[in-house]
Scaffold this motif. Structure first.
Motif, PDB file in Angstrom:
ATOM      1  N   LEU A   1      82.714  70.228  75.629  1.00  9.37           N
ATOM      2  CA  LEU A   1      81.276  70.226  75.868  1.00  9.37           C
ATOM      3  C   LEU A   1      81.037  69.540  77.205  1.00  9.37           C
ATOM      4  CD1 LEU A   1      78.220  70.367  75.210  1.00  9.37           C
ATOM      5  CD2 LEU A   1      78.525  68.188  73.975  1.00  9.37           C
ATOM      6  N   VAL A   2      80.405  70.245  78.136  1.00  6.94           N
ATOM      7  CA  VAL A   2      80.106  69.697  79.460  1.00  6.94           C
ATOM      8  C   VAL A   2      78.600  69.508  79.576  1.00  6.94           C
ATOM      9  CG1 VAL A   2      80.316  70.017  81.944  1.00  6.94           C
ATOM     10  CG2 VAL A   2      82.097  70.911  80.423  1.00  6.94           C
ATOM     11  N   LYS A   3      78.194  68.293  79.988  1.00  3.70           N
ATOM     12  CA  LYS A   3      76.780  67.962  80.153  1.00  3.70           C
ATOM     13  C   LYS A   3      76.568  67.431  81.569  1.00  3.70           C
ATOM     14  CE  LYS A   3      73.983  67.149  77.173  1.00  3.70           C
ATOM     15  NZ  LYS A   3      72.768  67.878  76.714  1.00  3.70           N
ATOM     16  N   ALA A   4      75.534  67.954  82.241  1.00  2.00           N
ATOM     17  CA  ALA A   4      75.230  67.488  83.596  1.00  2.00           C
ATOM     18  C   ALA A   4      73.789  67.847  83.933  1.00  2.00           C
ATOM     19  CB  ALA A   4      76.180  68.117  84.622  1.00  2.00           C
ATOM     20  N   PRO A   5      73.146  67.087  84.808  1.00  2.00           N
ATOM     21  CA  PRO A   5      71.797  67.452  85.230  1.00  2.00           C
ATOM     22  C   PRO A   5      71.810  68.787  85.975  1.00  2.00           C
ATOM     23  CG  PRO A   5      72.331  65.202  85.885  1.00  2.00           C
ATOM     24  CD  PRO A   5      73.610  65.837  85.445  1.00  2.00           C
TER      25      PRO A   5
ATOM     26  N   ARG B   1      78.822  66.026  66.128  1.00  2.00           N
ATOM     27  CA  ARG B   1      78.588  67.475  66.139  1.00  2.00           C
ATOM     28  C   ARG B   1      79.664  68.200  66.943  1.00  2.00           C
ATOM     29  NH1 ARG B   1      73.218  65.249  66.309  1.00  2.00           N
ATOM     30  NH2 ARG B   1      72.156  65.771  64.361  1.00  2.00           N
ATOM     31  N   ALA B   2      80.147  67.576  68.026  1.00  2.00           N
ATOM     32  CA  ALA B   2      81.243  68.176  68.788  1.00  2.00           C
ATOM     33  C   ALA B   2      82.514  68.235  67.953  1.00  2.00           C
ATOM     34  CB  ALA B   2      81.474  67.394  70.080  1.00  2.00           C
ATOM     35  N   ALA B   3      82.752  67.185  67.157  1.00  2.00           N
ATOM     36  CA  ALA B   3      83.927  67.177  66.279  1.00  2.00           C
ATOM     37  C   ALA B   3      83.798  68.247  65.199  1.00  2.00           C
ATOM     38  CB  ALA B   3      84.091  65.794  65.650  1.00  2.00           C
ATOM     39  N   GLU B   4      82.614  68.379  64.606  1.00  2.00           N
ATOM     40  CA  GLU B   4      82.391  69.408  63.590  1.00  2.00           C
ATOM     41  C   GLU B   4      82.615  70.810  64.164  1.00  2.00           C
ATOM     42  OE1 GLU B   4      78.446  68.786  62.244  1.00  2.00           O
ATOM     43  OE2 GLU B   4      78.900  66.901  61.208  1.00  2.00           O
ATOM     44  N   ALA B   5      82.267  70.985  65.444  1.00  2.00           N
ATOM     45  CA  ALA B   5      82.438  72.287  66.084  1.00  2.00           C
ATOM     46  C   ALA B   5      83.888  72.576  66.423  1.00  2.00           C
ATOM     47  CB  ALA B   5      81.585  72.357  67.349  1.00  2.00           C
ATOM     48  N   GLY B   6      84.755  71.559  66.383  1.00  2.00           N
ATOM     49  CA  GLY B   6      86.177  71.762  66.647  1.00  2.00           C
ATOM     50  C   GLY B   6      86.578  71.611  68.086  1.00  2.00           C
ATOM     51  N   LEU B   7      85.804  70.864  68.876  1.00  2.00           N
ATOM     52  CA  LEU B   7      86.120  70.691  70.290  1.00  2.00           C
ATOM     53  C   LEU B   7      87.129  69.568  70.500  1.00  2.00           C
ATOM     54  CD1 LEU B   7      82.560  71.062  71.878  1.00  2.00           C
ATOM     55  CD2 LEU B   7      84.353  72.795  71.648  1.00  2.00           C
ATOM     56  N   ALA B   8      87.697  69.546  71.725  1.00  2.00           N
ATOM     57  CA  ALA B   8      88.648  68.492  72.081  1.00  2.00           C
ATOM     58  C   ALA B   8      87.950  67.269  72.646  1.00  2.00           C
ATOM     59  CB  ALA B   8      89.661  69.019  73.103  1.00  2.00           C
ATOM     60  N   GLY B   9      86.795  67.477  73.294  1.00  2.00           N
ATOM     61  CA  GLY B   9      86.136  66.340  73.902  1.00  2.00           C
ATOM     62  C   GLY B   9      84.836  66.704  74.576  1.00  2.00           C
ATOM     63  N   ILE B  10      84.265  65.687  75.228  1.00  2.00           N
ATOM     64  CA  ILE B  10      82.980  65.792  75.900  1.00  2.00           C
ATOM     65  C   ILE B  10      83.135  65.265  77.319  1.00  2.00           C
ATOM     66  CG2 ILE B  10      80.572  65.028  75.914  1.00  2.00           C
ATOM     67  CD1 ILE B  10      80.852  64.586  72.868  1.00  2.00           C
ATOM     68  N   ALA B  11      82.612  66.015  78.271  1.00  2.00           N
ATOM     69  CA  ALA B  11      82.626  65.591  79.666  1.00  2.00           C
ATOM     70  C   ALA B  11      81.193  65.575  80.177  1.00  2.00           C
ATOM     71  CB  ALA B  11      83.480  66.526  80.515  1.00  2.00           C
ATOM     72  N   PHE B  12      80.917  64.655  81.081  1.00  2.00           N
ATOM     73  CA  PHE B  12      79.571  64.509  81.627  1.00  2.00           C
ATOM     74  C   PHE B  12      79.694  64.138  83.100  1.00  2.00           C
ATOM     75  CE2 PHE B  12      81.120  60.572  79.913  1.00  2.00           C
ATOM     76  CZ  PHE B  12      80.905  59.675  80.948  1.00  2.00           C
ATOM     77  N   GLU B  13      78.626  64.359  83.842  1.00  2.00           N
ATOM     78  CA  GLU B  13      78.617  63.925  85.240  1.00  2.00           C
ATOM     79  C   GLU B  13      78.418  62.418  85.278  1.00  2.00           C
ATOM     80  OE1 GLU B  13      75.503  63.916  88.805  1.00  2.00           O
ATOM     81  OE2 GLU B  13      76.054  65.964  88.206  1.00  2.00           O
ATOM     82  N   ALA B  14      79.367  61.681  85.851  1.00  2.00           N
ATOM     83  CA  ALA B  14      79.253  60.232  85.947  1.00  2.00           C
ATOM     84  C   ALA B  14      77.988  59.864  86.710  1.00  2.00           C
ATOM     85  CB  ALA B  14      80.481  59.654  86.644  1.00  2.00           C
ATOM     86  N   GLY B  15      77.221  58.933  86.150  1.00  2.00           N
ATOM     87  CA  GLY B  15      75.960  58.548  86.757  1.00  2.00           C
ATOM     88  C   GLY B  15      74.848  59.550  86.522  1.00  2.00           C
ATOM     89  N   GLY B  16      75.135  60.609  85.775  1.00  2.00           N
ATOM     90  CA  GLY B  16      74.147  61.639  85.518  1.00  2.00           C
ATOM     91  C   GLY B  16      73.894  61.859  84.043  1.00  2.00           C
ATOM     92  N   ALA B  17      74.257  60.880  83.212  1.00  2.00           N
ATOM     93  CA  ALA B  17      74.007  60.955  81.778  1.00  2.00           C
ATOM     94  C   ALA B  17      73.804  59.537  81.268  1.00  2.00           C
ATOM     95  CB  ALA B  17      75.168  61.617  81.042  1.00  2.00           C
ATOM     96  N   ILE B  18      72.974  59.404  80.232  1.00  2.00           N
ATOM     97  CA  ILE B  18      72.655  58.088  79.706  1.00  2.00           C
ATOM     98  C   ILE B  18      73.040  57.993  78.234  1.00  2.00           C
ATOM     99  CG2 ILE B  18      70.821  57.581  81.349  1.00  2.00           C
ATOM    100  CD1 ILE B  18      68.779  58.505  79.277  1.00  2.00           C
ATOM    101  N   VAL B  19      73.262  56.753  77.800  1.00  2.00           N
ATOM    102  CA  VAL B  19      73.643  56.497  76.410  1.00  2.00           C
ATOM    103  C   VAL B  19      73.012  55.168  76.002  1.00  2.00           C
ATOM    104  CG1 VAL B  19      75.803  55.338  77.065  1.00  2.00           C
ATOM    105  CG2 VAL B  19      75.560  56.334  74.788  1.00  2.00           C
ATOM    106  N   PRO B  20      72.441  55.066  74.794  1.00  2.00           N
ATOM    107  CA  PRO B  20      71.830  53.796  74.411  1.00  2.00           C
ATOM    108  C   PRO B  20      72.843  52.700  74.103  1.00  2.00           C
ATOM    109  CG  PRO B  20      71.654  55.387  72.620  1.00  2.00           C
ATOM    110  CD  PRO B  20      72.200  56.125  73.806  1.00  2.00           C
ATOM    111  N   ASP B  21      74.056  53.084  73.665  1.00  2.00           N
ATOM    112  CA  ASP B  21      75.077  52.101  73.290  1.00  2.00           C
ATOM    113  C   ASP B  21      76.444  52.705  73.581  1.00  2.00           C
ATOM    114  OD1 ASP B  21      76.899  50.397  72.050  1.00  2.00           O
ATOM    115  OD2 ASP B  21      75.620  50.021  70.312  1.00  2.00           O
ATOM    116  N   VAL B  22      77.029  52.355  74.722  1.00  2.00           N
ATOM    117  CA  VAL B  22      78.283  52.979  75.144  1.00  2.00           C
ATOM    118  C   VAL B  22      79.427  52.611  74.209  1.00  2.00           C
ATOM    119  CG1 VAL B  22      78.941  51.142  76.765  1.00  2.00           C
ATOM    120  CG2 VAL B  22      79.751  53.468  77.135  1.00  2.00           C
TER     121      VAL B  22
END
Length: 277
Positions: free
Chosen positions: A209-213, A233-254
């Motif tokens: 799963l790739v996420k970016a602005p 949800r990514a695990a349920e879908a059977g993916l290997a991992g999640i990638a995001f643009e550094a500095g371009g995604a936020i998380v409330p609790d890393v």
């Protein structure tokens, strides 16, 4: 600082970051979206269509800067509950709904700015919410995963001018799903259904799963967000991992994000803007 609060954990995370800087906050809680637990902060509830009354209140309380944060589904114009200020702007507001989310959100920001507020992004007032570059957690992406990341980032950039979503799933170089109006969670569910029904025959533990602005996106609103629920949800879908643009995604609790990824056996990776490193 006025915090216009939608759903989820981000409004509280932003409020705590602002308070830690020694600033007072006023949370403007959107009815039907914001968590009632946010009433522990100085607050005022309002409906989306009550621009005039809520801005008058914010000014009276001394608000100068405003940040918009939290989940918000696209409403119908008829559901907004207009006050007199919004009724005068109705033709303009109706035009804002004739386009994608960038068009709508940029227009809303313009309306708020016209009321005399300084609009700032959640990442500007709470930079600690931004996810960093590199491997987060115990697992690292494979060489194929990195190729899939780069391809996913290319897809987001290519579709960006059409104001399509911020997420894509790529498996072994194949673009398996693109986020549109349904959002990331429903895209992941759709991909999982295609695997379970045999429409897609990828083994579990493949794909990213790739996420970016989107290119040209106003980063003061609607930055991609991640959390433990996304990992689940990514695990349920059977993916290997999640990638995001550094500095371009936020998380409330890393730390909660990393713990969820490690427990699920997924990697979490912050790409530079080329999709690598």
């Amino acid at each position: 600082m006025g915090i216009v609060a939608g759903g989820g954990a981000f409004p509280a995370a932003v409020a705590e970051a602002v308070i830690a800087q020694g600033r007072e906050v006023l949370l403007l809680l959107i009815r039907g979206f914001a968590d009632p637990a946010l009433e522990r902060y100085p607050h005022q509830w309002f409906r989306l269509g009550s621009l005039g009354s809520v801005t008058a209140l914010a000014k009276a309380r001394g608000v100068r800067d405003v940040v918009m944060v939290g989940a918000l589904t696209r409403p119908r114009v008829s559901d907004l509950g207009f006050d007199w200020t919004m009724l005068r702007l109705l033709p303009r507001i109706a035009r804002l709904f004739r386009g994608g989310d960038n068009h709508l959100l940029s227009g809303v920001l313009g309306l708020v700015a016209e009321q005399g507020f300084n609009l700032v992004g959640a990442h500007e007032v709470a930079p600690g919410l931004l996810l960093p570059q590199g491997v987060l957690g115990a697992r690292a992406p494979s060489a194929q995963d990195r190729q899939d990341m780069a391809r996913g980032l290319d897809v987001i950039r290519t579709l960006g001018p059409f104001d399509v979503g911020q997420g894509v799933i790529v498996v072994d170089g194949f673009v398996a799903a693109v986020e549109a109006a349904e959002g990331t969670d429903q895209m992941l569910a759709r991909y999982g259904d295609m695997r379970r029904t045999g429409r897609l025959r990828f083994h579990a533990g493949r794909g990213v799963l790739v996420k970016a602005p989107k290119p040209g996106q106003d980063r003061r609103v609607d930055l991609p967000s991640l959390g433990p629920a996304t990992v689940a949800r990514a695990a349920e879908a059977g993916l290997a991992g999640i990638a995001f643009e550094a500095g371009g995604a936020i998380v409330p609790d890393v730390q909660a994000l990393i713990a969820a990824a490690d427990a699920a056996g997924l990697f979490i990776f912050g790409m530079d803007r080329s999709g690598q490193k």
